[in-house]
Design a protein around this motif. Structure first.
Motif, PDB file in Angstrom:
ATOM      1  N   ILE A   1     -15.637  -5.693 -58.107  1.00  0.00           N
ATOM      2  CA  ILE A   1     -16.021  -4.370 -57.394  1.00  0.00           C
ATOM      3  C   ILE A   1     -17.481  -3.952 -58.050  1.00  0.00           C
ATOM      4  O   ILE A   1     -18.017  -3.324 -57.485  1.00  0.00           O
ATOM      5  CB  ILE A   1     -14.970  -3.214 -57.766  1.00  0.00           C
ATOM      6  N   LEU A   2     -17.552  -4.021 -59.324  1.00  0.00           N
ATOM      7  CA  LEU A   2     -18.812  -3.736 -59.915  1.00  0.00           C
ATOM      8  C   LEU A   2     -19.900  -4.453 -59.453  1.00  0.00           C
ATOM      9  O   LEU A   2     -20.972  -3.926 -59.309  1.00  0.00           O
ATOM     10  CB  LEU A   2     -18.770  -3.913 -61.513  1.00  0.00           C
ATOM     11  N   MET A   3     -19.584  -5.782 -59.138  1.00  0.00           N
ATOM     12  CA  MET A   3     -20.681  -6.656 -58.676  1.00  0.00           C
ATOM     13  C   MET A   3     -21.088  -6.265 -57.274  1.00  0.00           C
ATOM     14  O   MET A   3     -22.320  -6.195 -56.935  1.00  0.00           O
ATOM     15  CB  MET A   3     -20.107  -8.208 -58.427  1.00  0.00           C
TER      16      MET A   3
ATOM     17  N   GLN B   1     -18.563  -7.027 -49.702  1.00  0.00           N
ATOM     18  CA  GLN B   1     -17.820  -7.406 -50.981  1.00  0.00           C
ATOM     19  C   GLN B   1     -16.970  -6.316 -51.681  1.00  0.00           C
ATOM     20  O   GLN B   1     -15.524  -6.271 -51.827  1.00  0.00           O
ATOM     21  CB  GLN B   1     -18.530  -7.742 -52.267  1.00  0.00           C
ATOM     22  N   ILE B   2     -17.199  -4.834 -51.507  1.00  0.00           N
ATOM     23  CA  ILE B   2     -16.480  -3.880 -52.205  1.00  0.00           C
ATOM     24  C   ILE B   2     -15.180  -3.763 -51.318  1.00  0.00           C
ATOM     25  O   ILE B   2     -14.114  -3.602 -51.752  1.00  0.00           O
ATOM     26  CB  ILE B   2     -17.355  -2.665 -52.231  1.00  0.00           C
ATOM     27  N   LEU B   3     -15.616  -3.756 -50.139  1.00  0.00           N
ATOM     28  CA  LEU B   3     -14.327  -3.590 -49.017  1.00  0.00           C
ATOM     29  C   LEU B   3     -13.181  -4.753 -49.229  1.00  0.00           C
ATOM     30  O   LEU B   3     -12.104  -4.520 -49.043  1.00  0.00           O
ATOM     31  CB  LEU B   3     -14.728  -3.807 -47.698  1.00  0.00           C
ATOM     32  N   LEU B   4     -13.839  -6.086 -49.283  1.00  0.00           N
ATOM     33  CA  LEU B   4     -13.156  -7.154 -49.467  1.00  0.00           C
ATOM     34  C   LEU B   4     -12.063  -7.097 -50.606  1.00  0.00           C
ATOM     35  O   LEU B   4     -10.677  -7.269 -50.578  1.00  0.00           O
ATOM     36  CB  LEU B   4     -13.766  -8.294 -49.434  1.00  0.00           C
TER      37      LEU B   4
ATOM     38  N   ASN C   1      -5.160  -3.582 -52.617  1.00  0.00           N
ATOM     39  CA  ASN C   1      -4.207  -2.785 -51.899  1.00  0.00           C
ATOM     40  C   ASN C   1      -3.082  -3.719 -51.450  1.00  0.00           C
ATOM     41  O   ASN C   1      -1.902  -3.311 -51.501  1.00  0.00           O
ATOM     42  CB  ASN C   1      -4.830  -1.924 -51.005  1.00  0.00           C
ATOM     43  N   LYS C   2      -3.582  -4.861 -51.036  1.00  0.00           N
ATOM     44  CA  LYS C   2      -2.378  -5.719 -50.353  1.00  0.00           C
ATOM     45  C   LYS C   2      -1.667  -6.299 -51.718  1.00  0.00           C
ATOM     46  O   LYS C   2      -0.481  -6.274 -51.484  1.00  0.00           O
ATOM     47  CB  LYS C   2      -3.168  -7.003 -49.687  1.00  0.00           C
ATOM     48  N   LYS C   3      -2.127  -6.434 -52.817  1.00  0.00           N
ATOM     49  CA  LYS C   3      -1.516  -7.045 -53.853  1.00  0.00           C
ATOM     50  C   LYS C   3      -0.356  -5.788 -54.122  1.00  0.00           C
ATOM     51  O   LYS C   3       0.731  -5.943 -54.654  1.00  0.00           O
ATOM     52  CB  LYS C   3      -2.300  -7.357 -55.001  1.00  0.00           C
TER      53      LYS C   3
END
Length: 406
Positions: A300-302, A390-393, A399-401
């Motif tokens: 997420i930071l990336m 990337q952030i959204l993915l 959230n799925k996990k």
């Protein structure tokens, strides 16, 4: 009997020490292999030769198509016929590729050079990692792999950072100097490669069984199919690394657009290399704090960093380019350690090569597409879109996990 037992113990200890020396040899080999000056300036070199960004994207795409096709076969060859010989062949391919690229003037010539370069990358990628891990395993020191892998990543980052810096300086005078230097260093890197000792990877319960290529692939398929953890690792990390690689390579052109000359670009890349080194050094400490969450936090930071890089402020872009490289370097040891713990020695190089193959597939799709978008709009828009995606993915995955754990 006591003397025989002592002699046997000494022989075992000596063999373990011999095979563990592979790790120290690989520190030298990795530094030389990654001190590839041409890799730091190839985008600028192709622009200098007159190629538009979409053609550069195609050439990089061809590299990854080749890598996609030959990655797994090269890993299988390494598993069945020895990692050392395959790595030597990879170094020879890298030398031939640099010579071809030096004299190329159009997309056709560069495509040939990149095809051979991809073969060199294929022959080395899974083979080196497998050789190091199995050397430690044979010496009964596989628990040290995370530390060894972190050191290797530190060495790689230092080597690539220095190569980028030196490449930028040499390119300011002549691109020819860059490629000639790359060829010389690649030739010297053959020396440590010859010094490796091949670790034993045969299953003790099947010493006399000669495994065919067909059976080898069936075993690999079975391992991946029955272990969902391996499949998740083989998908997650290549996708994340693709975002970083696209921004890193097009970053050469991007900082040029922001007004930097070749030496200034090389200094920016060197800064990125320094922060990657810091990431490699601090990797164990960061993982001990955040545990399994490290890979999600870093990813997420990336994405956030890529969004900030896309802005038109040079200072902010440089700062977050450094941050992007830092978090990216945290992910490599996590991926490598997680994957190697789950796969047997006999199929190690092949399955590691599947990881590289998936990365190549991602690059085949992403790199030319981003080049096309950059030509149609600009790199600001391209990088901003990449960061948001990337952030959204990663958020969707997290959230799925969480939903599954509830």
């Amino acid at each position: 009997m006591v003397e025989l037992s002592k002699q046997k113990d000494l022989n075992v200890k000596e063999r373990k020490n011999d095979i563990k020396r592979n790790v120290n040899i690989d520190y030298v080999f990795s530094f030389m292999e990654n001190f590839n000056i041409s890799s730091a300036i190839w985008v600028l070199y192709m622009v200098y030769k007159g190629l538009p960004l979409w053609q550069i994207g195609i050439v990089e795409g061809i590299f990854h198509v080749t890598s996609f096709l030959f990655e797994v076969p090269s890993g299988a060859i390494a598993d069945l016929f020895g990692r050392k010989n395959v790595m030597l062949a990879g170094r020879v391919c890298s030398i031939i590729s640099a010579i071809i690229n030096l004299f190329s003037n159009n997309i056709f010539g560069f495509s040939i050079g990149f095809i051979i370069s991809a073969l060199g990358y294929n022959l080395n990628s899974g083979s080196e990692e497998a050789l190091v891990y199995d050397s430690l395993k044979q010496a009964e020191c596989e628990d040290e792999y995370l530390r060894v892998n972190s050191r290797l990543n530190l060495i790689i980052e230092i080597s690539q950072g220095l190569a980028t810096f030196v490449g930028g300086i040499l390119a300011e005078y002549s691109f020819v100097y860059c490629y000639v230097t790359s060829i010389v260093i690649a030739l010297i890197s053959l020396i440590p490669c010859f010094m490796f000792k091949e670790p034993s990877i045969k299953d003790e319960n099947n010493k006399d069984e000669r495994i065919s290529i067909k059976k080898h692939f069936k075993l690999c398929y079975s391992i991946i199919k029955t272990n969902k953890k391996i499949m998740k690792i083989l998908i997650y990390f290549p996708v994340v690394f693709t975002f970083h690689t696209v921004v890193y390579f097009y970053g050469q052109k991007y900082f040029s657009i922001l007004g930097c000359n070749k030496i200034e670009i090389s200094l920016i890349m060197l800064l990125g290399g320094i922060t990657s080194c810091i990431g490699a050094v601090s990797c164990e400490k960061v993982i001990s704090i955040f545990k399994d969450k490290t890979k999600y936090i870093a990813s997420i930071l990336m994405g956030i960093s890529i969004v900030f890089i896309s802005g038109k402020s040079l200072v902010i872009s440089i700062i977050f380019f450094a941050v992007m490289n830092y978090v990216n370097s945290l992910l490599y040891p996590i991926q490598s350690t997680s994957l190697n713990k789950l796969i047997p020695s006999e199929q190690r190089a092949t399955i590691i090569s599947i990881d590289s193959m998936i990365f190549s597939l991602c690059m085949i799709c992403m790199f030319p597409l981003c080049g096309l978008i950059a030509d149609k709009f600009n790199l600001h828009v391209t990088f901003f879109a990449l960061g948001i995606v990337q952030i959204l993915l990663i958020l969707l995955l997290v959230n799925k996990k969480r939903s599954k754990n509830i």
